[in-house]
Write a protein that holds these residues in place. Sequence first.
Motif, mmCIF file in Angstrom:
data_model
loop_
_atom_site.group_PDB
_atom_site.id
_atom_site.type_symbol
_atom_site.label_atom_id
_atom_site.label_comp_id
_atom_site.label_asym_id
_atom_site.label_seq_id
_atom_site.Cartn_x
_atom_site.Cartn_y
_atom_site.Cartn_z
ATOM 1 N N ASP A 1 0.584 -1.144 0.039
ATOM 2 C CA ASP A 1 0.449 0.326 0.059
ATOM 3 C C ASP A 1 1.100 1.207 -0.311
ATOM 4 O O ASP A 1 0.859 2.262 -0.711
ATOM 5 N N ALA B 1 -3.542 2.083 -3.242
ATOM 6 C CA ALA B 1 -4.677 1.067 -4.319
ATOM 7 C C ALA B 1 -5.580 1.493 -4.561
ATOM 8 O O ALA B 1 -6.100 1.574 -6.224
ATOM 9 N N GLU B 2 -5.303 3.221 -4.618
ATOM 10 C CA GLU B 2 -6.148 4.486 -5.828
ATOM 11 C C GLU B 2 -5.536 4.418 -6.699
ATOM 12 O O GLU B 2 -6.280 5.094 -8.643
ATOM 13 N N TYR B 3 -4.405 3.980 -7.394
ATOM 14 C CA TYR B 3 -3.477 3.808 -8.439
ATOM 15 C C TYR B 3 -3.530 2.678 -9.521
ATOM 16 O O TYR B 3 -2.704 2.486 -10.038
ATOM 17 N N LEU B 4 -4.642 1.583 -8.931
ATOM 18 C CA LEU B 4 -4.101 0.062 -9.094
ATOM 19 C C LEU B 4 -5.424 0.323 -9.904
ATOM 20 O O LEU B 4 -6.760 -0.600 -10.629
ATOM 21 N N ILE B 5 -5.733 1.293 -11.138
ATOM 22 C CA ILE B 5 -6.582 1.217 -13.436
ATOM 23 C C ILE B 5 -5.784 1.747 -13.760
ATOM 24 O O ILE B 5 -6.532 1.275 -14.668
ATOM 25 N N GLY C 1 -2.537 -1.661 -14.978
ATOM 26 C CA GLY C 1 -0.958 -2.300 -14.930
ATOM 27 C C GLY C 1 0.325 -1.500 -15.630
ATOM 28 O O GLY C 1 1.247 -2.546 -15.323
ATOM 29 N N HIS D 1 1.618 -4.244 -9.150
ATOM 30 C CA HIS D 1 1.780 -3.149 -9.911
ATOM 31 C C HIS D 1 3.010 -2.538 -9.052
ATOM 32 O O HIS D 1 3.703 -1.631 -9.121
#
Lengths: 157, 414
Positions: free
Chosen positions: A13, A18-22, A24, A65
């Motif tokens: 984290d 997590a907010e950037y896990l959009i 790869g 990621h």
Amino acid sequence: MRIWKFGHNVDTDQIIPAEYLITGDAKKLATHAFAKVRPEYSREVKEGDVIVAGENFGCGSSREHAPRALLGAGISCVIAKSFARIFFRSSINIGLHLIEADVFDRIEEGDEIEISFEAGVIKNNTKKEEYKFKPLPEFMRKLLESGGLINYIKKQK
Amino acid sequence: MPTIAEKILCGKAGEIVECEIDYIMVNDVTGVPAFEVFEELELEPAGELKREKVVVIQDHYVPNKDVDSAEQAKALRDYARRYGIGNYYEIGKGGVCHQVMIEEGFAAPGRLIIGADSHTCSYGALGAFSTGVGSTEAAAAMATGRLWFKVPETQKFVINGELKRYVMGKDIVLHIIGDIGVSGSLYKSQEFYGTAIEDLSLPDRITISNMAVEAGAKAGIIPPDDKVFDFLRDMVRGEYKAVYADTESEYEEVFEYDASEIVPTVAKPFSPENTVPASELDVIIDQAYLGSCTNGRIADLRVAAEILKGKSVNREVRMIVVPASEKVFEQAIEEGLIKIFLDAGAFVSGPTCGACLGGHMGVLAKGERCVSTTNRNFIGRMGHKDSEVYLANPAVVAASAIKGRITDPSELEP
């Protein structure tokens, strides 16, 4: 080459929130690495830089990621006392070099180091010291030399 | 003599082995990179993907939280269609991936399951060897049906005795992590034994296996018994064979705990090892979160509902209830639990990983504190970097929601 020093139990984290896990995409992920805990990192990190950390680096989520975000910024190697296992596997599988070595108290930010993966030696030119590390098992070295698991499988086809 | 991990992986601790995988699970966050990597392999024909082994579950950022996550969920949906994946779970038909893997009969004793999500270790509660992997490994397994493993050393945990009221599987696992630390089981497999484990319900066992990874473990396995076999009857997919360790198995370490000494436990920020008894804390909370793959099952909702029945959530607290799957949600409606939560003033949503990982549906503002049944309390885990997460069992979360501060549920008793 710059040393970026982090502490113990650096979780995924912190490496990539997590907010950037959009995506790869390693290069895009790299622009958000350590965004919450060390905002200057992504602005200043350069190709070839090395991360030095304590125990259990990369703990937490399985998000690939995290190693991708480090690879995407050109981190050449992460040296830690120990690694969390999914991070460890993913790094080897995508071709990010890791060294398990207890040098947390020896290497400081600003030190000049040289790494020989074959000999298993880290040379600290600033402190005029040498640290030995155990090279990875042969199978994992093969994966890394192939450029990761996918290239390894392709070669076997 | 071999441990359960050594038997399922067919090797001795320390060896590197290549094994046939039973199932490979990916979700909306890890699945898209996995399919991208799979396509880099350029297998011909594309149909070579081991589609019967692949399970695709939309759960992290669904229902789509923004345009980017909508694109990601769509990409995953498109991949699942293109490769003809039958084991595809859309929102409304599934839920949080690990609950779905268990409810849909993928998880079973003796199986070797990998998932591109760290809490894949949950299925150890059913006697499987299951572990989290990265997207690239998932892709390789999708292509070959196989993957390399280093056979782990095994630690044995023995918990004997009777648990006190309001003490749950969550407290056992937090107690253990508080003792051995977040790297206490690094690279290792855990096995759980003892009368307290035998007496434990399957949902409580799943909580323990689920959080094995928070101690760094590769797997957290509980030898399967009738509770597991009864659960699997009529719903498990295919055949399975239970695997047990030999009585003379070689364990690297043995840890013993007295169940009667374990109390409702809270892990303070910013590490799951930072544990204290709930009764020792005096922490005002802004949010109480009940849900996740750790504690979003029907048994968890029942425990919380029993405490909240006829009471109100404190006016200074937002309580959020997120059943772990559509099936759990439906059963909670049938049992009247959702009515109890709504009457108490809680917000209830359909299943999603949501706020557990700071995704959506309950993200925290700067300085806010949340008591949560989830699994991680890292810096910024549920939102702003200066917000705080306190991990606890469903009874503690429900009691805390009523009082407005972290509360041991026994404090509510007359």
